[in-house]
Write a protein that holds these residues in place. Structure first.
Motif, PDB file in Angstrom:
ATOM      1  N   PRO A  88      10.989 -11.843 -15.904  1.00  0.00           N
ATOM      2  CA  PRO A  88       9.707 -11.316 -15.136  1.00  0.00           C
ATOM      3  C   PRO A  88      10.117 -11.775 -13.635  1.00  0.00           C
ATOM      4  O   PRO A  88      10.359 -12.759 -13.065  1.00  0.00           O
ATOM      5  N   SER A  89       9.804 -10.819 -12.593  1.00  0.00           N
ATOM      6  CA  SER A  89      10.191 -10.870 -11.319  1.00  0.00           C
ATOM      7  C   SER A  89       9.269 -11.925 -10.680  1.00  0.00           C
ATOM      8  O   SER A  89       9.630 -12.239  -9.427  1.00  0.00           O
ATOM      9  N   THR A  90       8.373 -12.146 -11.207  1.00  0.00           N
ATOM     10  CA  THR A  90       7.181 -12.939 -10.437  1.00  0.00           C
ATOM     11  C   THR A  90       6.177 -13.539 -11.560  1.00  0.00           C
ATOM     12  O   THR A  90       6.176 -13.159 -12.558  1.00  0.00           O
ATOM     13  N   ALA A  91       5.779 -14.616 -11.335  1.00  0.00           N
ATOM     14  CA  ALA A  91       4.659 -15.272 -12.101  1.00  0.00           C
ATOM     15  C   ALA A  91       3.105 -14.499 -11.953  1.00  0.00           C
ATOM     16  O   ALA A  91       2.655 -14.556 -11.055  1.00  0.00           O
TER      17      ALA A  91
ATOM     18  N   ARG B  82       8.476  -9.162 -19.604  1.00  0.00           N
ATOM     19  CA  ARG B  82       7.869 -10.209 -20.641  1.00  0.00           C
ATOM     20  C   ARG B  82       7.981  -9.490 -21.905  1.00  0.00           C
ATOM     21  O   ARG B  82       8.361 -10.654 -22.890  1.00  0.00           O
ATOM     22  N   VAL B  83       7.750  -8.611 -22.204  1.00  0.00           N
ATOM     23  CA  VAL B  83       7.747  -7.953 -23.611  1.00  0.00           C
ATOM     24  C   VAL B  83       8.747  -7.015 -24.025  1.00  0.00           C
ATOM     25  O   VAL B  83       9.090  -6.768 -25.369  1.00  0.00           O
ATOM     26  N   SER B  84       9.228  -6.368 -23.185  1.00  0.00           N
ATOM     27  CA  SER B  84      10.238  -5.188 -23.382  1.00  0.00           C
ATOM     28  C   SER B  84      11.715  -5.711 -23.806  1.00  0.00           C
ATOM     29  O   SER B  84      12.046  -6.602 -23.042  1.00  0.00           O
ATOM     30  N   PRO B  85      12.406  -5.222 -24.850  1.00  0.00           N
ATOM     31  CA  PRO B  85      13.812  -5.905 -24.864  1.00  0.00           C
ATOM     32  C   PRO B  85      14.673  -5.196 -23.551  1.00  0.00           C
ATOM     33  O   PRO B  85      15.611  -5.530 -23.278  1.00  0.00           O
ATOM     34  N   VAL B  86      14.044  -3.902 -23.216  1.00  0.00           N
ATOM     35  CA  VAL B  86      14.947  -3.306 -22.124  1.00  0.00           C
ATOM     36  C   VAL B  86      14.208  -3.657 -20.439  1.00  0.00           C
ATOM     37  O   VAL B  86      12.794  -3.598 -20.670  1.00  0.00           O
ATOM     38  N   LYS B  87      14.991  -4.396 -19.574  1.00  0.00           N
ATOM     39  CA  LYS B  87      14.276  -4.926 -18.592  1.00  0.00           C
ATOM     40  C   LYS B  87      14.752  -4.387 -17.379  1.00  0.00           C
ATOM     41  O   LYS B  87      15.949  -4.102 -17.293  1.00  0.00           O
ATOM     42  N   VAL B  88      13.921  -4.284 -16.489  1.00  0.00           N
ATOM     43  CA  VAL B  88      14.438  -4.016 -14.914  1.00  0.00           C
ATOM     44  C   VAL B  88      14.954  -4.970 -14.039  1.00  0.00           C
ATOM     45  O   VAL B  88      13.841  -6.021 -13.797  1.00  0.00           O
ATOM     46  N   CYS B  89      15.860  -4.944 -13.489  1.00  0.00           N
ATOM     47  CA  CYS B  89      16.607  -5.805 -12.586  1.00  0.00           C
ATOM     48  C   CYS B  89      16.933  -5.512 -11.163  1.00  0.00           C
ATOM     49  O   CYS B  89      17.390  -4.319 -10.813  1.00  0.00           O
ATOM     50  N   PRO B  90      16.358  -6.251 -10.293  1.00  0.00           N
ATOM     51  CA  PRO B  90      16.649  -5.878  -8.736  1.00  0.00           C
ATOM     52  C   PRO B  90      18.067  -6.229  -8.477  1.00  0.00           C
ATOM     53  O   PRO B  90      18.447  -7.171  -9.148  1.00  0.00           O
ATOM     54  N   THR B  91      18.662  -5.527  -7.606  1.00  0.00           N
ATOM     55  CA  THR B  91      20.221  -6.030  -7.115  1.00  0.00           C
ATOM     56  C   THR B  91      19.988  -5.971  -5.643  1.00  0.00           C
ATOM     57  O   THR B  91      19.878  -4.823  -4.811  1.00  0.00           O
ATOM     58  N   PRO B  92      19.520  -7.147  -5.039  1.00  0.00           N
ATOM     59  CA  PRO B  92      19.572  -7.240  -3.509  1.00  0.00           C
ATOM     60  C   PRO B  92      20.910  -6.996  -2.819  1.00  0.00           C
ATOM     61  O   PRO B  92      22.167  -7.048  -3.633  1.00  0.00           O
ATOM     62  N   GLU B  93      20.828  -6.707  -1.602  1.00  0.00           N
ATOM     63  CA  GLU B  93      22.016  -6.408  -0.838  1.00  0.00           C
ATOM     64  C   GLU B  93      23.132  -7.636  -0.951  1.00  0.00           C
ATOM     65  O   GLU B  93      22.582  -8.694  -0.960  1.00  0.00           O
TER      66      GLU B  93
ATOM     67  N   ASN C   5      -2.899  -7.439  -5.833  1.00  0.00           N
ATOM     68  CA  ASN C   5      -1.344  -7.223  -6.648  1.00  0.00           C
ATOM     69  C   ASN C   5      -1.765  -6.532  -7.884  1.00  0.00           C
ATOM     70  O   ASN C   5      -0.503  -6.141  -8.530  1.00  0.00           O
ATOM     71  N   ILE C   6      -2.884  -6.239  -8.507  1.00  0.00           N
ATOM     72  CA  ILE C   6      -3.140  -5.683  -9.793  1.00  0.00           C
ATOM     73  C   ILE C   6      -2.579  -4.372  -9.772  1.00  0.00           C
ATOM     74  O   ILE C   6      -2.370  -3.412 -10.625  1.00  0.00           O
ATOM     75  N   PHE C   7      -2.522  -3.781  -8.576  1.00  0.00           N
ATOM     76  CA  PHE C   7      -2.154  -2.609  -8.152  1.00  0.00           C
ATOM     77  C   PHE C   7      -0.541  -2.123  -7.817  1.00  0.00           C
ATOM     78  O   PHE C   7      -0.084  -1.065  -7.629  1.00  0.00           O
ATOM     79  N   ASN C   8       0.079  -3.322  -7.889  1.00  0.00           N
ATOM     80  CA  ASN C   8       1.466  -3.467  -7.361  1.00  0.00           C
ATOM     81  C   ASN C   8       2.063  -2.856  -8.545  1.00  0.00           C
ATOM     82  O   ASN C   8       2.199  -3.780  -9.663  1.00  0.00           O
ATOM     83  N   PRO C   9       2.983  -1.931  -8.665  1.00  0.00           N
ATOM     84  CA  PRO C   9       3.796  -1.382  -9.697  1.00  0.00           C
ATOM     85  C   PRO C   9       4.971  -2.428  -9.949  1.00  0.00           C
ATOM     86  O   PRO C   9       5.570  -2.749 -11.173  1.00  0.00           O
ATOM     87  N   LYS C  10       5.399  -3.296  -9.070  1.00  0.00           N
ATOM     88  CA  LYS C  10       6.224  -4.426  -9.451  1.00  0.00           C
ATOM     89  C   LYS C  10       5.665  -5.250 -10.291  1.00  0.00           C
ATOM     90  O   LYS C  10       6.390  -6.072 -11.021  1.00  0.00           O
ATOM     91  N   VAL C  11       4.278  -5.828 -10.145  1.00  0.00           N
ATOM     92  CA  VAL C  11       3.613  -6.665 -10.960  1.00  0.00           C
ATOM     93  C   VAL C  11       3.762  -6.123 -12.345  1.00  0.00           C
ATOM     94  O   VAL C  11       4.011  -6.831 -13.526  1.00  0.00           O
ATOM     95  N   TRP C  12       3.321  -4.771 -12.517  1.00  0.00           N
ATOM     96  CA  TRP C  12       3.346  -4.333 -13.830  1.00  0.00           C
ATOM     97  C   TRP C  12       5.061  -4.205 -14.257  1.00  0.00           C
ATOM     98  O   TRP C  12       5.293  -4.320 -15.758  1.00  0.00           O
TER      99      TRP C  12
ATOM    100  N   GLY D 295       0.799  -1.374   0.065  1.00  0.00           N
ATOM    101  CA  GLY D 295       0.154   0.037   0.046  1.00  0.00           C
ATOM    102  C   GLY D 295       0.840   1.416   0.014  1.00  0.00           C
ATOM    103  O   GLY D 295       0.324   2.214  -0.655  1.00  0.00           O
ATOM    104  N   ALA D 296       2.013   1.167   0.741  1.00  0.00           N
ATOM    105  CA  ALA D 296       2.877   2.363   0.843  1.00  0.00           C
ATOM    106  C   ALA D 296       3.490   2.630  -0.627  1.00  0.00           C
ATOM    107  O   ALA D 296       3.814   3.843  -0.882  1.00  0.00           O
ATOM    108  N   ILE D 297       3.676   1.755  -1.654  1.00  0.00           N
ATOM    109  CA  ILE D 297       4.355   1.757  -2.806  1.00  0.00           C
ATOM    110  C   ILE D 297       3.682   1.905  -3.905  1.00  0.00           C
ATOM    111  O   ILE D 297       4.025   2.318  -4.902  1.00  0.00           O
ATOM    112  N   THR D 298       2.215   1.516  -3.725  1.00  0.00           N
ATOM    113  CA  THR D 298       1.444   1.724  -5.019  1.00  0.00           C
ATOM    114  C   THR D 298       1.192   2.869  -5.585  1.00  0.00           C
ATOM    115  O   THR D 298       1.345   4.132  -4.853  1.00  0.00           O
TER     116      THR D 298
END
Length: 452
Positions: A300-303, A327-338, A314-321, A10-13
């Motif tokens: 994709p970060s999750t199914a 899935r479709v973009s040639p440029v992808k966003v990747c998390p970098t955990p600590e 989760n439909i409102f979760n920006p990370k789901v989007w 809810g805080a990050i939506t």
């Protein structure tokens, strides 16, 4: 979803912050059509053959997923197994079963072989937390090499598995005589709640080299046990004296399904999750990046369907989007955990999962029957209709290597009938493909030959 995760959601939506992220572009092997091939039958009458080895006397050992070791002598598959492990195995569901076989480098003298199977749980590992135990055992054949002594079993390694999938199982001795053992990450797991990347539910075990032996390739000395273990640790293993389990050779793999050596190079077929299938030439100390990357780029970060069905919010979760975009973009966003420096060893081959969705690792062809394949790595895909590919390093080097899809003659679609379970290579360097039709007696072993 846990309550604190929902509150965080809810805080990050509505905010799609890229803090802690890296942008990457995807990379695909260039595909082309290869030579026409056909097959010569080698073994028929099996059901679900997951591996095969060639004995010095010309006989063959074939392992069945359900726990039997079969022998072919003088061109005939014996009806009775030479070993049956089914009574000591976990129930064969998912990807569990008898999944790996290798002969000792000195097999001609000592008759030793190694099997990887899914063992039953013990009191130490309750059913509500674990699925089965990945067991690596040594056995000895009888002096006349006509059978396997069941009482000779020496359990070398046991590792609890959290799930019934991502079981891997391949075994291969390297040039130094050490056994390499492939273990998948076990299943999807939550990376934890300590950072914003909690949503990345893709098998964090593969980046955890301190608390488990999952999601990587182990390298052990089966001849010289030490430190109250049934195996020894090669002194030059990459994590010896470092933070992490000494057994690891490489890690960051999801489901390394079938491995092989050729001229010192370790080839790994690693089954993807959402978008990509990968083949690696691994190296000592390599981190191949799963689950932070899928292949050479962020998957994709999750199914998505799974998370939304679990919790419609989760439909409102920006990370789901973000997952949808990856899935479709040639440029992808990747998390970098600590704690991750992103020094990953990328695949030599990767292809998208449209139509081919489960790579099966193979062998480099070293035979004389097919000059066009000499020195090329031959591998396939489990999902029907199953393609068979060949690849070699391009003259200019670089990754990914281009792949050729071999054309199977006299088939409706130029591909092989049956699901590709494994490959084998005989002492002459000829390559064989092991398949199943998922029915009793539908398993086949066929030698790859040129079409006339």
């Amino acid at each position: 979803m846990k309550r604190r995760q929902f509150l965080r959601l809810g805080a990050i939506t509505g905010t799609a912050s890229l803090a802690g992220c890296t942008l990457q572009t995807s990379s695909d092997s260039e595909k082309s059509s290869g030579i026409a091939i056909t097959f010569e039958p080698e073994v028929t009458g099996a059901t679900f053959p997951t591996g095969m080895e060639f004995l010095p006397n010309g006989d063959k050992l074939l392992i069945e997923r359900t726990g039997q070791v079969l022998m072919q002598s003088n061109g005939e598959l014996r009806r009775e197994p030479v070993l049956d492990l089914s009574d000591q195995m976990a129930q064969v569901t998912g990807e569990k079963g008898l999944v790996g076989i290798a002969l000792h480098p000195d097999f001609a003298d000592n008759g030793k072989l190694y099997l990887r199977y899914s063992g039953q749980l013990t009191e130490e590992y309750p059913e509500d937390e674990w699925s089965h135990i990945a067991v690596l055992s040594e056995f000895e054949m009888t002096p006349d090499r006509s059978g396997i002594d069941p009482d000779s079993e020496r359990r070398i390694l046991e590792e609890p598995e959290p799930g019934q999938v991502h079981n891997a199982g391949g075994l291969a001795f390297g040039p130094e005589g050490y056994l390499h053992v492939a273990l998948g990450d076990g299943q999807r797991t939550d990376l934890g709640d300590t950072s914003w990347s909690w949503w990345h539910e893709q098998g964090g075990a593969a980046q955890n080299t301190t608390d488990n032996l999952l999601g990587g390739i182990l390298r052990i000395d089966v001849d010289n046990p030490s430190d109250d273990r049934e195996y020894g640790i090669p002194s030059d293993n990459p994590l010896v004296g470092e933070n992490g389990r000494d057994e690891y050779f490489a890690w960051g793999l999801r489901n390394p399904y079938k491995i092989s050596f050729d001229e010192g190079r370790l080839f790994i077929g690693d089954v993807g999750e959402q978008t990509r299938e990968s083949v690696y030439v691994s190296e000592k100390g390599a981190n191949h990046g799963w689950p932070i990357v899928e292949g050479s780029s962020c998957g994709p970060s999750t199914a998505v369907g799974h998370t939304i069905s679990d919790n419609p919010a989760n439909i409102f979760n920006p990370k789901v989007w973000q997952s949808v975009t990856n899935r479709v973009s040639p440029v992808k966003v990747c998390p970098t955990p600590e704690g991750t420096d992103r020094s990953f060893v990328h695949p030599i081959v990767e292809y998208r999962r449209s139509g081919s969705r489960s790579v099966t690792g193979g062998y480099v062809y070293r035979g004389e029957g097919i000059p066009e394949l000499q020195g090329k790595y031959v591998f396939g895909d489990f999902v029907q209709p199953c393609p068979i590919f060949a690849t070699e390093q391009p003259d200019g080097g670089g990754k990914p290597w281009p792949i050729q899809e071999l054309v199977v003659e006299d088939s409706e679609n130029g591909r092989i009938d049956g699901a590709v379970l494994s490959f084998a290579r005989d002492p002459q360097g000829e390559v064989y493909v092991l398949t199943t039709g998922f029915e009793q007696g539908s398993g086949k072993v066929r030698r790859i030959v040129t079409a006339e």
